[in-house]
Design an enzyme around this catalytic site. Structure first.
Site, PDB file in Angstrom:
ATOM      1  N   CYS B 162       0.892  -1.069   0.345  1.00 28.35           N
ATOM      2  CA  CYS B 162      -0.158  -0.314  -0.031  1.00 28.35           C
ATOM      3  C   CYS B 162       0.678   1.452  -0.264  1.00 28.35           C
ATOM      4  CB  CYS B 162      -1.377  -0.021   1.436  1.00 28.35           C
ATOM      5  SG  CYS B 162      -1.832  -1.542   1.156  1.00 28.35           S
ATOM      6  N   HIS B 294      -2.938   8.326   6.472  1.00 27.06           N
ATOM      7  CA  HIS B 294      -2.833   6.506   5.618  1.00 27.06           C
ATOM      8  C   HIS B 294      -4.161   6.022   5.618  1.00 27.06           C
ATOM      9  CE1 HIS B 294      -2.061   2.671   3.356  1.00 27.06           C
ATOM     10  NE2 HIS B 294      -2.231   2.403   4.462  1.00 27.06           N
ATOM     11  N   GLU B 305      -1.597   5.377  13.961  1.00 24.47           N
ATOM     12  CA  GLU B 305      -1.836   6.543  13.170  1.00 24.47           C
ATOM     13  C   GLU B 305      -1.623   7.473  14.342  1.00 24.47           C
ATOM     14  OE1 GLU B 305      -3.394   6.798   9.173  1.00 24.47           O
ATOM     15  OE2 GLU B 305      -1.825   7.782   8.481  1.00 24.47           O
ATOM     16  N   LYS B 326      -9.450   7.671   1.681  1.00 21.58           N
ATOM     17  CA  LYS B 326      -9.832   6.616   1.471  1.00 21.58           C
ATOM     18  C   LYS B 326     -10.745   6.266   1.585  1.00 21.58           C
ATOM     19  CE  LYS B 326      -5.229   3.975   1.866  1.00 21.58           C
ATOM     20  NZ  LYS B 326      -4.706   5.140   2.341  1.00 21.58           N
ATOM     21  N   HIS B 331      -9.559   1.882  -0.976  1.00 21.04           N
ATOM     22  CA  HIS B 331      -8.409   1.872  -0.468  1.00 21.04           C
ATOM     23  C   HIS B 331      -7.321   0.914  -1.834  1.00 21.04           C
ATOM     24  CE1 HIS B 331      -4.508   0.392   0.455  1.00 21.04           C
ATOM     25  NE2 HIS B 331      -4.751   0.457   1.970  1.00 21.04           N
ATOM     26  N   PHE B 390       1.328  -3.419   4.300  1.00 18.52           N
ATOM     27  CA  PHE B 390       1.433  -4.582   4.556  1.00 18.52           C
ATOM     28  C   PHE B 390       3.173  -4.974   4.858  1.00 18.52           C
ATOM     29  CE2 PHE B 390      -2.930  -6.416   4.299  1.00 18.52           C
ATOM     30  CZ  PHE B 390      -3.076  -6.534   5.824  1.00 18.52           C
TER      31      PHE B 390
END
Lengths: 83, 403
Positions: B162, B294, B305, B326, B331, B390
């Site tokens: 990502c 994010h 975060e 997002k 996403h 990830f």
């Protein structure tokens, strides 16, 4: 050639090249149309999908004319669907 | 001496629309493009997504082109074309002949992979399409961008899940800083709506069947998206020499890895990436006024975060605007970070902070200003774009206003 393969093959070439069908005949060589070896096997693969046959790329040694494709394709179809 | 880098072109195709103008219009209006999934098999439990609706590849590419263009490559080429046109560069022009191209993708050519496996394992065929390799390789999108717009400098792909798009932007910026190139076309692309991918995400149990509600108490997970976003980077000197319109300065960047859990984000790793970006840009934390988070809408991300932002910014964290776009474009995996950088750049240039859509009430531990549901007019000098992948791979990019 037992099937009317020629218009099917020409249609696939026209579709691949995104060009008008006029002037494309069985006598024209693939390389004269700007179709390289990768383009040729792509067209053959898509013909294989449309005709539901497994095309053996090895039997088509380039350069060759469009008409040269017809007999080998017909033979493959005949082997799959014997009369 | 470091060379200043500016952003002179933007391109984006997303669930919000097929160009930057509609992308921004959607973000500015808090419009979420998340909806019922279409065109997927009925046994898939994931029911919502952010798909590029009504996209007709035939309207953009010839049949011959489409034989070699996976969906992720189609998105990349269209976004790159928009970006270079926006930058005032013409395809196959002399500037692009020496430019770099770096394209990130999290999952690559999934459509091609799926077609190949379907033929082999489902239909029992013994042969696959002859272009399966060149169409399906991870660098296919980068190569197709190079071919279609005539980039002849260094071109390659980046894979960091990502954060792929952000890492690609950073690689392009690094080549410009090093003096290898003056111009780089950079960004990310992904097209993950295949049966295999949806089944795999379904198994991971992080995808919502409702909508994406980052930082909200009733969040239920992330929502997959697709598309591509591209940016044209160049030295400020080069842009000035050709009279280019510029959106903002790419002021700095930071990259870290957690070396920890494969899916659970690490607060310290995130905080270190933010600090690295601030350090690289020679910025005090107090200089930042907006963070494009994010913000996936998973509990693990939202808490880590938020905590990382507290760690880095201290009391200033309460003065920051933090939004998760997002919630609107979904996403889009390797494309998401590039889309969010486009959103960040436009927020800085226009002085308008896109909101966190679908926000209800703040979740436990989520105590920042998440710009809920409505865009906010605010002058922004410095903004950050956060991206965490990830595998524990973090990338943060700092953007500075030119005004």
């Amino acid at each position: 050639v037992r099937y009317s393969l020629q218009p099917i093959v020409i249609k696939e070439i026209v579709n691949h090249l995104s060009c008008p069908p006029e002037g494309i005949s069985a006598e024209i060589r693939m390389d004269a149309l700007g179709i390289d070896s990768l383009g040729a096997i792509t067209i053959l693969s898509e013909l294989g999908d449309k005709l539901d046959i497994e095309v053996l790329y090895e039997i088509f040694d380039s350069p060759y004319a469009i008409g040269d494709i017809l007999t080998p394709l017909d033979q493959i179809i005949a082997q799959k669907n014997p009369a | 001496m470091s060379r200043r880098i500016v952003i002179s072109g933007l391109g984006c195709i997303s669930s919000l629309g097929t160009n930057v103008a509609v992308f921004w219009e959607g973000l500015a209006n808090g419009r979420s493009a998340i909806g019922a999934l279409s065109g997927v098999d009925s046994d898939i439990r994931i029911s919502v997504g952010a798909q590029v609706g009504g996209f007709q590849p035939e309207a953009h590419f010839s049949n011959k082109d489409l034989t070699i263009l996976d969906r992720f490559s189609q998105f990349a080429v269209l976004a790159a074309k928009e970006a270079i046109e926006d930058a005032g560069l013409s395809a196959n022009g002399s500037i692009l002949a020496t430019a770099a191209g770096v394209i990130g993708s999290g999952c690559g050519a999934k459509q091609t992979d799926e077609e190949t496996y379907r033929k082999l394992y489902k239909e029992g065929r013994t042969r696959v399409h002859p272009l399966s390799i060149p169409k399906g390789m991870h660098n296919a999108a980068a190569s197709m961008v190079s071919q279609h717009i005539g980039i002849r400098g260094p071109v390659f792909s980046i894979a960091s899940a990502c954060a792929s798009g952000a890492h690609a932007v950073i690689q392009g910026a690094m080549m410009i800083r090093l003096g290898l190139v003056d111009v780089a076309v950079v960004g990310g692309t992904d097209a993950p709506f295949t049966y295999e991918m949806l089944k795999a995400w379904e198994a991971l149990r992080v995808v919502s069947n409702d909508t994406c509600r980052p930082f909200s108490r009733n969040r239920s997970g992330m929502v997959l998206g697709e598309g591509a976003a591209m940016l044209v980077l160049e030295t400020a000197e080069h842009a000035a020499s050709r009279g280019a319109h510029c959106y903002a300065e790419l002021a700095g960047f930071g990259m870290t890895s957690d070396a920890g859990h494969v899916t659970r984000p690490d607060t310290d790793g995130i905080a270190a990436a933010i600090r690295a970006a601030l350090s690289d840009a020679a910025l005090d934390p107090d200089a930042v006024s907006y963070i494009n988070a994010h913000g996936t809408g998973t509990e693990a991300n939202d808490l880590a975060e938020t905590e990382a932002i507290h760690q880095v910014f201290g009391k200033h964290a309460q003065s920051l605007a933090v939004s998760a776009t997002k919630s609107m474009h979904g996403h889009a995996l390797g494309a998401a970070s590039a889309m969010e950088l486009v959103a960040t750049v436009l927020a800085v240039q226009k002085g308008l902070i896109p909101p966190t859509a679908n926000f209800t009430s703040a979740g436990d531990g989520c105590d920042l200003d998440y710009v809920p549901n409505h865009a906010r007019a605010e002058t922004i000098d410095i903004a950050l774009s956060n991206s965490f992948a990830f595998g524990g791979l973090n990338a943060v990019i700092a953007v500075r206003s030119l005004s």
